[in-house]
Motif scaffolding. Structure first.
Motif, PDB file in Angstrom:
ATOM      1  N   THR A 183       2.494   4.855   1.664  1.00 36.60           N
ATOM      2  CA  THR A 183       3.461   3.849   2.099  1.00 36.60           C
ATOM      3  C   THR A 183       2.773   2.671   2.769  1.00 36.60           C
ATOM      4  N   LEU A 184       3.129   1.473   2.335  1.00 37.25           N
ATOM      5  CA  LEU A 184       2.646   0.240   2.937  1.00 37.25           C
ATOM      6  C   LEU A 184       3.833  -0.585   3.427  1.00 37.25           C
ATOM      7  N   GLY A 185       3.643  -1.288   4.536  1.00 41.81           N
ATOM      8  CA  GLY A 185       4.582  -2.302   4.973  1.00 41.81           C
ATOM      9  C   GLY A 185       4.000  -3.668   4.665  1.00 41.81           C
ATOM     10  N   VAL A 186       4.830  -4.607   4.224  1.00 47.07           N
ATOM     11  CA  VAL A 186       4.374  -5.944   3.850  1.00 47.07           C
ATOM     12  C   VAL A 186       5.341  -6.979   4.429  1.00 47.07           C
ATOM     13  N   LEU A 187       4.779  -8.050   5.015  1.00 43.03           N
ATOM     14  CA  LEU A 187       5.583  -9.129   5.588  1.00 43.03           C
ATOM     15  C   LEU A 187       5.154 -10.453   4.986  1.00 43.03           C
ATOM     16  N   ASN A 188       6.107 -11.383   4.887  1.00 39.12           N
ATOM     17  CA  ASN A 188       5.779 -12.731   4.422  1.00 39.12           C
ATOM     18  C   ASN A 188       5.606 -13.680   5.599  1.00 39.12           C
ATOM     19  N   ASP A 189       4.896 -14.756   5.359  1.00 43.38           N
ATOM     20  CA  ASP A 189       4.842 -15.898   6.281  1.00 43.38           C
ATOM     21  C   ASP A 189       5.798 -16.929   5.692  1.00 43.38           C
TER      22      ASP A 189
END
Length: 404
Positions: free
Chosen positions: A366-372
């Motif tokens: 599992t990975l968490g990913v966020l945008n700028d």
């Protein structure tokens, strides 16, 4: 000395956050489930939460005065407060929250003098599709370690002073931040106060570097500094990586360095990360174990035009004679299975943002990913409407530890 701003931060426009946000409790669509089962090599969306674009630190100072007064993607500057935006790095906390780093503000040194650099504490609530903001730290230099004039007399750091893009936390609780203008490594205490003089990357300067001497030519592109920064599992080493190539290097090659925290110095060890094509960018790097990392690689496009938004597993022990590390794709962020209908409608979920700059390892699969979201400049989700900050979790088709 100005104290860091602590306490509760509220987000404006919460009602808007519920529109189009899915949760893991949503009923799975037969089409989505079939699509996920038909392609076992595709990652699956397991969580989605968003912070509305127009979210601000309550009681904070005005910002955006250099943006003019015409609406930008439906948002009219200047702003009465400091926006909570531009998540360019993230750290997981033990209580389920995350420390998210904002970048320099509005995209340039010239327009970000009234944006205060800050680490926000956020908590995604995937059951509701919302991101809560619980507080944060404003970065400052009260002891005068910065060796050039700062924008503010109170030595609160702004987007005209530094462009912070990556962050890790050391075992002693202090923060290390990778910065782009120098580029520099910056070391802060738990309250966000600078602990030592900015540490330059050896032999590398951008046109925004305060260390350029008259007549000197910069050898790194603007906004191509330390977008990525990882820390070893034992906390002894940092691994900063440039976002773009140094002049004279292969245009597809990025420099990955090793920095010894105990010696407070670069060790001289260096690897080469090869991008899939010239013009792409590496946007974050996070350690999986002593020798392997996950890295974001992206193009400079957004929305329907976005073509390359991927995460790779990088192995520094597997390299060629030139020091080029091996990498293998683990997630295509433009082709994620969405059997539960999270975030946006459709069997396939796309994360089509111009800048995707934060990844966190949440488990072996599992990975968490966020945008700028580059507030208010980007409009990837809906043309003409400023992007929100989004936080997604994805389940990988195979374990990171099983990949060799």
């Amino acid at each position: 000395m100005r104290k860091p701003v602590l306490g509760l931060i509220i987000a404006c426009g919460v009602t808007a956050a519920l529109i189009g946000s899915g949760s893991a409790s949503s009923a799975a669509t037969p089409q989505g489930a079939a699509a996920a089962e038909s392609d076992p090599n595709r990652a699956e969306l397991t969580g989605f939460a968003r912070l509305p674009a127009e979210s601000f630190v309550p009681g904070s100072e005005p910002s955006g005065s250099a943006l003019g007064t015409e609406p930008i993607n439906g948002v009219r500057p200047p702003f009465a407060h400091q926006p909570i935006q531009g998540f360019s790095g993230v750290i997981r906390n033990r209580d389920g929250s995350f420390d998210a780093l904002s970048d320099n503000g509005f995209g340039a040194k010239a327009n970000s003098a009234d944006f205060q650099l800050r680490i926000h504490r956020i908590a995604p609530r995937f059951s509701t599709g919302l991101i809560q903001v619980r507080g944060g730290l404003t970065l400052s230099d009260p002891k005068g370690f910065v060796h050039f004039p700062l924008t503010r007399a109170d030595r609160v750091l702004t987007g005209a002073d530094f462009d912070p893009e990556s962050i890790v936390r050391a075992p002693d609780g202090t923060y290390w931040i990778g910065e782009e203008f120098g580029p520099y490594l910056l070391h802060f205490d738990r309250a966000g106060r600078l602990l030592q003089r900015p540490i330059p990357v050896p032999g590398v300067k951008t046109k925004n570097s305060p260390d350029l001497v008259p007549g000197e030519t910069p050898n790194l592109g603007n906004s191509k500094g330390l977008e990525s920064l990882a820390i070893s599992p034992d906390g002894s080493k940092l691994y900063p990586m440039l976002e773009g190539p140094v002049t004279g290097d292969d245009p597809q090659h990025l420099r990955l360095y090793e920095f010894d925290r105990r010696d407070a110095a670069f060790t001289g060890r260096r690897w080469t990360y090869r991008m899939e094509a010239p013009g792409l960018a590496a946007a974050d790097l996070v350690a999986v174990d002593e020798n392997r990392f996950v890295a974001i690689e992206r193009d400079n496009l957004q929305g329907d035009a976005a073509a390359v938004k991927k995460i790779y597993l990088v192995d520094t022990t597997d390299q060629d004679a030139e020091g080029q590390v091996d990498k293998s794709e683990v997630v295509d962020l433009l082709n994620i299975a969405n059997p539960h209908g999270l975030g946006v409608p459709g069997e396939t979920f796309r994360f089509p943002f111009f800048t995707i700059e934060a990844v966190v390892v949440l488990g072996d699969r599992t990975l968490g990913v966020l945008n700028d979201n580059n507030f208010p400049m980007d409009a990837a989700r809906t043309p003409g409407s400023a992007d929100a900050n989004e936080f997604i979790t994805v389940r990988l088709p195979e374990r990171l530890t099983s990949r060799r």
